[in-house]
Design a protein around this motif. Structure first.
Motif, PDB file in Angstrom:
ATOM      1  N   ARG A  67       0.885  -1.164   0.000  1.00  0.00           N
ATOM      2  CA  ARG A  67       0.000   0.000   0.000  1.00  0.00           C
ATOM      3  C   ARG A  67       0.925   1.217   0.000  1.00  0.00           C
ATOM      4  O   ARG A  67       1.381   1.665   1.039  1.00  0.00           O
ATOM      5  CB  ARG A  67      -0.938  -0.026   1.213  1.00  0.00           C
ATOM      6  N   GLN A  68       1.203   1.699  -1.183  1.00  0.00           N
ATOM      7  CA  GLN A  68       2.245   2.708  -1.369  1.00  0.00           C
ATOM      8  C   GLN A  68       1.746   4.098  -0.981  1.00  0.00           C
ATOM      9  O   GLN A  68       0.640   4.494  -1.337  1.00  0.00           O
ATOM     10  CB  GLN A  68       2.734   2.665  -2.824  1.00  0.00           C
ATOM     11  N   ILE A  69       2.593   4.823  -0.246  1.00  0.00           N
ATOM     12  CA  ILE A  69       2.156   6.098   0.331  1.00  0.00           C
ATOM     13  C   ILE A  69       3.165   7.226   0.089  1.00  0.00           C
ATOM     14  O   ILE A  69       3.119   8.248   0.749  1.00  0.00           O
ATOM     15  CB  ILE A  69       1.897   5.938   1.847  1.00  0.00           C
ATOM     16  N   HIS A  70       4.077   7.044  -0.852  1.00  0.00           N
ATOM     17  CA  HIS A  70       5.111   8.055  -1.143  1.00  0.00           C
ATOM     18  C   HIS A  70       5.923   8.386   0.102  1.00  0.00           C
ATOM     19  O   HIS A  70       6.176   9.549   0.425  1.00  0.00           O
ATOM     20  CB  HIS A  70       4.482   9.330  -1.727  1.00  0.00           C
ATOM     21  N   SER A  71       6.341   7.331   0.810  1.00  0.00           N
ATOM     22  CA  SER A  71       7.044   7.487   2.073  1.00  0.00           C
ATOM     23  C   SER A  71       8.508   7.085   1.905  1.00  0.00           C
ATOM     24  O   SER A  71       8.981   6.809   0.800  1.00  0.00           O
ATOM     25  CB  SER A  71       6.399   6.603   3.138  1.00  0.00           C
ATOM     26  N   GLU A  72       9.211   7.006   3.032  1.00  0.00           N
ATOM     27  CA  GLU A  72      10.578   6.484   3.061  1.00  0.00           C
ATOM     28  C   GLU A  72      10.625   5.189   3.870  1.00  0.00           C
ATOM     29  O   GLU A  72      11.683   4.788   4.352  1.00  0.00           O
ATOM     30  CB  GLU A  72      11.522   7.528   3.662  1.00  0.00           C
ATOM     31  N   ARG A  73       9.490   4.530   3.994  1.00  0.00           N
ATOM     32  CA  ARG A  73       9.373   3.352   4.856  1.00  0.00           C
ATOM     33  C   ARG A  73       9.772   2.070   4.115  1.00  0.00           C
ATOM     34  O   ARG A  73       9.226   1.764   3.052  1.00  0.00           O
ATOM     35  CB  ARG A  73       7.949   3.221   5.377  1.00  0.00           C
ATOM     36  N   VAL A  74      10.701   1.335   4.715  1.00  0.00           N
ATOM     37  CA  VAL A  74      11.191   0.077   4.166  1.00  0.00           C
ATOM     38  C   VAL A  74      10.726  -1.055   5.084  1.00  0.00           C
ATOM     39  O   VAL A  74      10.926  -0.999   6.297  1.00  0.00           O
ATOM     40  CB  VAL A  74      12.731   0.064   4.080  1.00  0.00           C
ATOM     41  N   HIS A 119      21.877 -13.495  -1.746  1.00  0.00           N
ATOM     42  CA  HIS A 119      20.575 -13.995  -2.193  1.00  0.00           C
ATOM     43  C   HIS A 119      19.443 -13.220  -1.513  1.00  0.00           C
ATOM     44  O   HIS A 119      18.614 -13.776  -0.776  1.00  0.00           O
ATOM     45  CB  HIS A 119      20.450 -15.492  -1.912  1.00  0.00           C
ATOM     46  N   ALA A 120      19.423 -11.917  -1.766  1.00  0.00           N
ATOM     47  CA  ALA A 120      18.399 -11.036  -1.205  1.00  0.00           C
ATOM     48  C   ALA A 120      17.917 -10.092  -2.291  1.00  0.00           C
ATOM     49  O   ALA A 120      18.641  -9.796  -3.257  1.00  0.00           O
ATOM     50  CB  ALA A 120      18.961 -10.243  -0.024  1.00  0.00           C
ATOM     51  N   ILE A 121      16.679  -9.619  -2.142  1.00  0.00           N
ATOM     52  CA  ILE A 121      16.070  -8.764  -3.162  1.00  0.00           C
ATOM     53  C   ILE A 121      15.324  -7.596  -2.512  1.00  0.00           C
ATOM     54  O   ILE A 121      15.028  -7.604  -1.319  1.00  0.00           O
ATOM     55  CB  ILE A 121      15.084  -9.556  -4.047  1.00  0.00           C
ATOM     56  N   GLY A 122      15.006  -6.612  -3.350  1.00  0.00           N
ATOM     57  CA  GLY A 122      14.204  -5.487  -2.900  1.00  0.00           C
ATOM     58  C   GLY A 122      13.337  -4.969  -4.028  1.00  0.00           C
ATOM     59  O   GLY A 122      13.645  -5.157  -5.216  1.00  0.00           O
ATOM     60  N   ALA A 123      12.244  -4.315  -3.664  1.00  0.00           N
ATOM     61  CA  ALA A 123      11.359  -3.653  -4.627  1.00  0.00           C
ATOM     62  C   ALA A 123      11.034  -2.277  -4.051  1.00  0.00           C
ATOM     63  O   ALA A 123      10.631  -2.174  -2.889  1.00  0.00           O
ATOM     64  CB  ALA A 123      10.078  -4.458  -4.847  1.00  0.00           C
ATOM     65  N   VAL A 124      11.211  -1.236  -4.869  1.00  0.00           N
ATOM     66  CA  VAL A 124      11.119   0.138  -4.388  1.00  0.00           C
ATOM     67  C   VAL A 124      10.215   0.961  -5.290  1.00  0.00           C
ATOM     68  O   VAL A 124      10.297   0.877  -6.522  1.00  0.00           O
ATOM     69  CB  VAL A 124      12.513   0.803  -4.332  1.00  0.00           C
ATOM     70  N   HIS A 125       9.368   1.798  -4.656  1.00  0.00           N
ATOM     71  CA  HIS A 125       8.505   2.743  -5.366  1.00  0.00           C
ATOM     72  C   HIS A 125       9.070   4.142  -5.146  1.00  0.00           C
ATOM     73  O   HIS A 125       9.115   4.629  -4.019  1.00  0.00           O
ATOM     74  CB  HIS A 125       7.089   2.640  -4.804  1.00  0.00           C
ATOM     75  N   ALA A 126       9.534   4.786  -6.219  1.00  0.00           N
ATOM     76  CA  ALA A 126      10.189   6.086  -6.077  1.00  0.00           C
ATOM     77  C   ALA A 126       9.604   7.105  -7.045  1.00  0.00           C
ATOM     78  O   ALA A 126       9.981   7.159  -8.217  1.00  0.00           O
ATOM     79  CB  ALA A 126      11.695   5.960  -6.310  1.00  0.00           C
ATOM     80  N   GLY A 127       8.671   7.902  -6.539  1.00  0.00           N
ATOM     81  CA  GLY A 127       8.245   9.090  -7.263  1.00  0.00           C
ATOM     82  C   GLY A 127       9.104  10.257  -6.818  1.00  0.00           C
ATOM     83  O   GLY A 127      10.142  10.075  -6.181  1.00  0.00           O
ATOM     84  N   ARG A 128       8.679  11.466  -7.135  1.00  0.00           N
ATOM     85  CA  ARG A 128       9.457  12.645  -6.738  1.00  0.00           C
ATOM     86  C   ARG A 128       9.646  12.697  -5.230  1.00  0.00           C
ATOM     87  O   ARG A 128      10.762  12.865  -4.728  1.00  0.00           O
ATOM     88  CB  ARG A 128       8.773  13.922  -7.227  1.00  0.00           C
ATOM     89  N   ALA A 129       8.548  12.529  -4.475  1.00  0.00           N
ATOM     90  CA  ALA A 129       8.636  12.613  -3.020  1.00  0.00           C
ATOM     91  C   ALA A 129       9.544  11.525  -2.461  1.00  0.00           C
ATOM     92  O   ALA A 129      10.383  11.786  -1.594  1.00  0.00           O
ATOM     93  CB  ALA A 129       7.242  12.520  -2.403  1.00  0.00           C
ATOM     94  N   GLY A 130       9.377  10.314  -2.948  1.00  0.00           N
ATOM     95  CA  GLY A 130      10.205   9.219  -2.467  1.00  0.00           C
ATOM     96  C   GLY A 130      11.673   9.418  -2.798  1.00  0.00           C
ATOM     97  O   GLY A 130      12.545   9.134  -1.971  1.00  0.00           O
ATOM     98  N   ALA A 131      11.941   9.903  -3.999  1.00  0.00           N
ATOM     99  CA  ALA A 131      13.332  10.144  -4.396  1.00  0.00           C
ATOM    100  C   ALA A 131      13.972  11.202  -3.507  1.00  0.00           C
ATOM    101  O   ALA A 131      15.099  11.038  -3.026  1.00  0.00           O
ATOM    102  CB  ALA A 131      13.396  10.557  -5.861  1.00  0.00           C
ATOM    103  N   LEU A 132      13.250  12.296  -3.265  1.00  0.00           N
ATOM    104  CA  LEU A 132      13.803  13.363  -2.430  1.00  0.00           C
ATOM    105  C   LEU A 132      13.931  12.930  -0.976  1.00  0.00           C
ATOM    106  O   LEU A 132      14.798  13.426  -0.245  1.00  0.00           O
ATOM    107  CB  LEU A 132      12.942  14.625  -2.544  1.00  0.00           C
ATOM    108  N   ASN A 133      13.086  11.988  -0.540  1.00  0.00           N
ATOM    109  CA  ASN A 133      13.191  11.434   0.812  1.00  0.00           C
ATOM    110  C   ASN A 133      14.179  10.270   0.890  1.00  0.00           C
ATOM    111  O   ASN A 133      14.298   9.620   1.928  1.00  0.00           O
ATOM    112  CB  ASN A 133      11.818  10.975   1.309  1.00  0.00           C
TER     113      ASN A 133
END
Length: 251
Positions: A67-74, A119-133
């Motif tokens: 549930r993506q919220i344009h945050s910096e939460r991992v 053997h680890a992976i990640g998936a990231v959602h980065a819009g403008r807000a996420g990139a700047l954060n």
């Protein structure tokens, strides 16, 4: 039409980005929408997920999306996370096998990370807000802390996103970008200002020490190629979501 924009499959890893083609969602989603929160018929969304899972060879119920919220939460994947219980965040990391993770987008940059050594992976959602954060570097550092990821070995793919050709911003946002030290991501054309979010992300990866030849960028602009990808801007805000999916296979 091809459901996948790019895909990679090996004995240890599955990774792909989808297009808007191949699903059953009606207008305005046309047709492979994978998001529940945009107003689409939930049964169509589930059918689209089922088709994607079948095509890629994983169990849909094992997929973890966000549930993506344009945050910096991992978030580190645990037993509480599943298809019906997505965490509220903008990045997922895991070293669990047969557990696909998904990032959705419609102009923001979907990013897939792979650490082949641990053997680890990640998936990231980065819009403008996420990139700047700094959601991307924070995810990389989380993988380093949790899994021992060596930044020099990390492999990164930036998926389809809106380009600086189409992402017009206002003066206030331009000032914020400049203040954060990313003036190279701005493009000025007469009285208009445009932002290339991927430039920010690439600068962050460079500052972290990720090797240039370990970074792949899918160059398609989602707004320019709106016939292939969902675009929040080109579709006047009423649209579906493409996705990046990555999954570890047992070693």
């Amino acid at each position: 039409m091809n459901t996948l924009s790019a895909s990679f499959s090996s004995s240890t890893l599955l990774a792909c980005f989808t297009t808007r083609h191949g699903g059953i969602s009606g207008p305005p989603y046309r047709a492979n929408n994978l998001a529940f929160h945009v107003g689409d018929d939930p049964s169509h969304v589930i059918a689209n997920h089922d088709s994607l899972a079948k095509a890629l060879g994983y169990e849909r119920t094992r997929l973890v999306h966000m549930r993506q919220i344009h945050s910096e939460r991992v978030i580190i994947i645990d037993d509480t996370h599943g298809f019906d219980t997505p965490p509220e965040c903008d990045a997922l990391i895991t070293n669990r096998t047969d557990t696909p993770i998904m990032v959705m987008s419609a102009d923001c940059t979907p990013i897939l990370l792979y650490d082949p050594m641990h053997h680890a992976i990640g998936a990231v959602h980065a819009g403008r807000a996420g990139a700047l954060n700094e959601i991307l570097p924070k995810t990389v550092l989380a993988m380093q802390h949790v899994y021992g990821t060596s930044i020099g070995e990390l492999q990164v793919t930036l998926g389809p996103s809106i380009g600086g050709c189409c992402y017009e911003i206002n003066d206030s946002i331009a000032s914020e970008v400049n203040t954060c030290g990313y003036s190279d991501a701005l493009r000025f054309e007469k009285e208009k200002v445009f932002l290339e979010v991927n430039t920010i992300l690439l600068m962050q990866l460079q500052m972290l020490g990720v090797k240039q030849d370990h970074i792949e960028v899918i160059p398609a602009c989602t707004a320019c190629h709106n016939d292939t990808y969902f675009s929040y801007r080109a579709d006047a805000q009423q649209t579906g979501r493409i996705a990046g999916v990555i999954m570890l296979r047992p070693v």
